[in-house]
Design a protein around this motif. Structure first.
Motif, PDB file in Angstrom:
ATOM      1  N   PRO A 126     -10.085  -6.261  -5.849  1.00 53.28           N
ATOM      2  CA  PRO A 126     -10.119  -7.642  -6.328  1.00 53.28           C
ATOM      3  C   PRO A 126      -8.938  -7.869  -7.276  1.00 53.28           C
ATOM      4  N   TYR A 127      -8.424  -9.070  -7.310  1.00 52.16           N
ATOM      5  CA  TYR A 127      -7.292  -9.382  -8.187  1.00 52.16           C
ATOM      6  C   TYR A 127      -7.792  -9.948  -9.520  1.00 52.16           C
ATOM      7  N   PRO A 149      -1.124  -8.944  -6.170  1.00 52.25           N
ATOM      8  CA  PRO A 149      -0.280  -8.446  -5.066  1.00 52.25           C
ATOM      9  C   PRO A 149       1.052  -7.861  -5.556  1.00 52.25           C
ATOM     10  N   GLU A 150       1.653  -8.491  -6.571  1.00 47.43           N
ATOM     11  CA  GLU A 150       2.927  -7.987  -7.084  1.00 47.43           C
ATOM     12  C   GLU A 150       2.764  -6.628  -7.750  1.00 47.43           C
ATOM     13  N   ILE A 151       1.718  -6.486  -8.568  1.00 44.29           N
ATOM     14  CA  ILE A 151       1.500  -5.211  -9.266  1.00 44.29           C
ATOM     15  C   ILE A 151       1.123  -4.125  -8.265  1.00 44.29           C
ATOM     16  N   MET A 152       0.329  -4.442  -7.261  1.00 43.78           N
ATOM     17  CA  MET A 152      -0.003  -3.445  -6.236  1.00 43.78           C
ATOM     18  C   MET A 152       1.267  -2.928  -5.558  1.00 43.78           C
ATOM     19  N   LYS A 153       2.221  -3.841  -5.277  1.00 42.11           N
ATOM     20  CA  LYS A 153       3.459  -3.445  -4.607  1.00 42.11           C
ATOM     21  C   LYS A 153       4.307  -2.543  -5.488  1.00 42.11           C
ATOM     22  N   TYR A 168      -8.424 -11.398  -3.313  1.00 41.73           N
ATOM     23  CA  TYR A 168      -8.829 -10.103  -2.774  1.00 41.73           C
ATOM     24  C   TYR A 168      -7.782  -9.625  -1.786  1.00 41.73           C
ATOM     25  N   GLY A 169      -7.582  -8.289  -1.724  1.00 44.91           N
ATOM     26  CA  GLY A 169      -6.597  -7.752  -0.803  1.00 44.91           C
ATOM     27  C   GLY A 169      -7.012  -6.429  -0.200  1.00 44.91           C
ATOM     28  N   TYR A 170      -6.635  -6.238   1.103  1.00 44.08           N
ATOM     29  CA  TYR A 170      -6.826  -4.965   1.799  1.00 44.08           C
ATOM     30  C   TYR A 170      -5.453  -4.340   2.042  1.00 44.08           C
ATOM     31  N   TYR A 171      -5.315  -3.080   1.682  1.00 45.57           N
ATOM     32  CA  TYR A 171      -4.060  -2.366   1.823  1.00 45.57           C
ATOM     33  C   TYR A 171      -4.294  -1.077   2.610  1.00 45.57           C
ATOM     34  N   VAL A 172      -3.283  -0.674   3.365  1.00 44.34           N
ATOM     35  CA  VAL A 172      -3.354   0.581   4.117  1.00 44.34           C
ATOM     36  C   VAL A 172      -2.060   1.358   3.878  1.00 44.34           C
ATOM     37  N   ASN A 173      -2.113   2.658   4.155  1.00 42.84           N
ATOM     38  CA  ASN A 173      -0.943   3.517   3.947  1.00 42.84           C
ATOM     39  C   ASN A 173      -0.271   3.909   5.249  1.00 42.84           C
TER      40      ASN A 173
END
Length: 576
Positions: A126-127, A149-153, A168-173
């Motif tokens: 969650p953001y 999103p910016e901090i996650m990047k 909210y965001g979903y991220y994958v590697n």
């Protein structure tokens, strides 16, 4: 919170459905209520089939395992910390609503381990979400509430945004470009509608704290018919309909051997019977009166033995019982108790209209022995039981044979009001060679108190005043008998096994204890008003039927000294 958000869950189902084989070994970290286990393994209303993945999970907070029935959702359930758990045997790691609960350093270490193992992972966050501990679970606190999103990047460059919205965001590697075209086609073919959250089954809870309370906890909307059944009579005491996140209880607060039956569309889905074995039960005695406490306490022990419970008791006189009832835990009145299965309060209870409160006591306590109050409120068969007291019998401070008298009380109606009666009895005992010792708190040689006895008594050893109760008990235990009225010292003598002669016209003979010589108003005289109406403690001259007439207190003015002397002789014949 243990519940994962429902944002973009349809897209996640489609991503796994079209992108991975069903033999993928998946570890769901921090499953909470089991959202991802349900999404990937159970039937989907939207896809109209089950995805069929098998998942293991790693949960750091053990209470969630039982609360959310995780063992029914996951193939294997492990307890541990992702920072130290060996994840090397898995192909895919789900970190759904987990990263924000880790410190930045720990989060980077976990992701580095996954990347070094060439494992795939999905991270959901969650953001800008601040959160503290939840219901005592310290692991629910967010240690990274600043995620965007910016901090996650910047902070986690190995992660790529898969799906996201403003909150909210979903991220994958891993690289998902090859999957993108297939996913877009499949997604567009679906009739898009909000995915239903997958919640664990509703949880049923019951406790017996001042009655019986039933509660439904959970997010699955359902209607339940609740019946509270008295197992002794097999009658329904109360029934109602409730839905999830509601509770209900009957108004009765005393013990009932309840069975709770829950039906759903006429099908019995749950039953629960009262069973206190090895559970914590708390009994509080609401009166600080000596007589009430001595009359009621034995039934707490009877309750403990019958139900094999871990009993906690509060009285205003705990020291009397601590040494003689080692299987009971004693606490002070008002001391807060936790983790209770049941709680009962023994006492004479009135409602706002000054009538007997039959929600708190099952029967009219004026029409029964005082001891039966406790037996009835605790659901026990009644028989007169004397308490085991911790008072020790020591050498008497008074030489020779003696009798103790306790003629004073808290209301004039309780007194033996025959003019000169007490002096006649004292003279008789002195003539027989007995010393007479007066042991009341109310002092001798006080004009007002002496006037209630017909004047200052002569031939009496004065031990009146504020003496410790253990000294009073010793005086009683060494005496040949106690002569008194319906007061605490008469109850104490009964409990200690010293013969009692009780003079009381204002209460019916059944009101106190059986093991005594009980003297009541003569036939044809008014008596037993205490058992008819509530005593007005603020009216010293209370006599509800004949106050301020020539029949005022006739219940005891009509009891002649010879009747008392005959009763004394019968008791003295029993003592060596």
């Amino acid at each position: 919170m243990p519940y994962s958000r429902t944002d973009l869950k349809l897209e996640i189902q489609t991503h796994f459905d079209k992108g991975f084989s069903r033999d993928l070994k998946i570890l769901d970290v921090g499953p909470g209520a089991g959202m991802y286990g349900g999404l990937l393994s159970e039937y989907s209303d939207i896809l109209d089939y089950s995805l069929g993945f098998e998942l293991d999970c790693l949960e750091i907070y053990p209470p969630y395992i039982e609360k959310f029935k995780l063992k029914e959702i996951y193939k294997n359930v492990f307890i541990g910390d992702i920072c130290t758990f060996n994840i090397s045997s898995y192909d895919y790691i789900i970190l759904g609503d987990v990263l924000e609960h880790l410190s930045i350093d720990n989060a980077k270490k976990v992701l580095n381990t996954i990347n070094k193992n060439n494992q795939k992972c999905m991270v959901a966050v969650p953001y800008l979400s601040e959160q503290g501990e939840h219901e005592g679970n310290i692991y629910e606190a967010h240690l990274q509430p600043d995620l965007t999103p910016e901090i996650m990047k910047q902070r986690y460059p190995s992660l790529k945004l898969l799906y996201g919205n403003d909150s909210y965001g979903y991220y994958v590697n891993y690289n998902f470009n090859k999957m993108k075209e297939t996913l877009v086609i499949e997604y567009n073919n679906l009739f898009k509608k909000p995915i239903k959250p997958i919640y664990p089954k509703n949880e049923f809870k019951v406790n017996f704290i001042k009655g019986c309370k039933f509660e439904v906890i959970g997010e699955n909307k359902n209607n339940y018919h609740v019946e509270f059944i008295n197992q002794k009579t097999n009658k329904v005491i109360y029934e109602t309909d409730i839905t999830n996140n509601m509770w209900t209880k009957p108004s009765l607060e005393y013990f009932v051997d309840f069975k709770i039956r829950i039906t759903d569309q006429n099908n019995v889905v749950w039953e629960n019977k009262f069973n206190a074995e090895n559970k914590r039960v708390y009994i509080h005695f609401a009166s600080n009166a000596i007589g009430d406490t001595l009359a009621w306490f034995p039934y707490a022990e009877e309750f403990r033995k019958k139900h094999k419970c871990k009993l906690i008791v509060s009285t205003f006189w705990n020291d009397w019982f601590k040494d003689t009832y080692p299987n009971i835990t004693f606490v002070e009145p008002g001391e807060e108790q936790h983790d209770l299965y049941a709680m009962y309060e023994v006492g004479w209870h009135y409602n706002e209209d000054e009538d007997i409160d039959y929600n708190r006591i099952p029967s009219n306590f004026r029409k029964m022995p005082l001891s039966k109050t406790a037996a009835d409120q605790l659901g026990l068969e009644y028989r007169e039981i004397k308490p085991k007291l911790s008072f020790k019998k020591n050498k008497s401070q008074i030489s020779g044979d003696y009798v103790v008298i306790a003629p004073h009380a808290s209301s004039h109606a309780k007194y033996w009001n025959y003019k000169g009666g007490w002096q006649t009895v004292v003279d008789y005992l002195n003539d027989k060679g007995y010393k007479v010792v007066m042991i009341t708190k109310e002092p001798m040689y006080d004009d007002w108190h002496d006037s209630k006895l017909g004047g200052t008594l002569k031939g009496v050893i004065n031990k009146t005043g504020n003496f410790p109760l253990d000294e009073r008990a010793n005086d009683i235990m060494n005496a040949k008998a106690l002569i008194g009225i319906g007061s605490g010292l008469s109850w104490l003598s009964w409990a200690l096994g010293t013969p009692v002669v009780m003079i009381s016209g204002f209460s019916e003979p059944y009101s106190e204890f059986e093991d005594c010589e009980r003297i009541y108003a003569p036939k044809g005289k008014c008596g037993g008003c205490f058992n008819k109406v509530r005593l007005d403690a603020g009216d010293w001259e209370w006599c509800p039927e004949h106050k301020d007439t020539d029949r005022h207190f006739e219940c005891t003015t009509s009891i002649k000294p010879q009747v008392v002397i005959d009763a004394i002789n019968r008791q003295l014949e029993k003592t060596p």
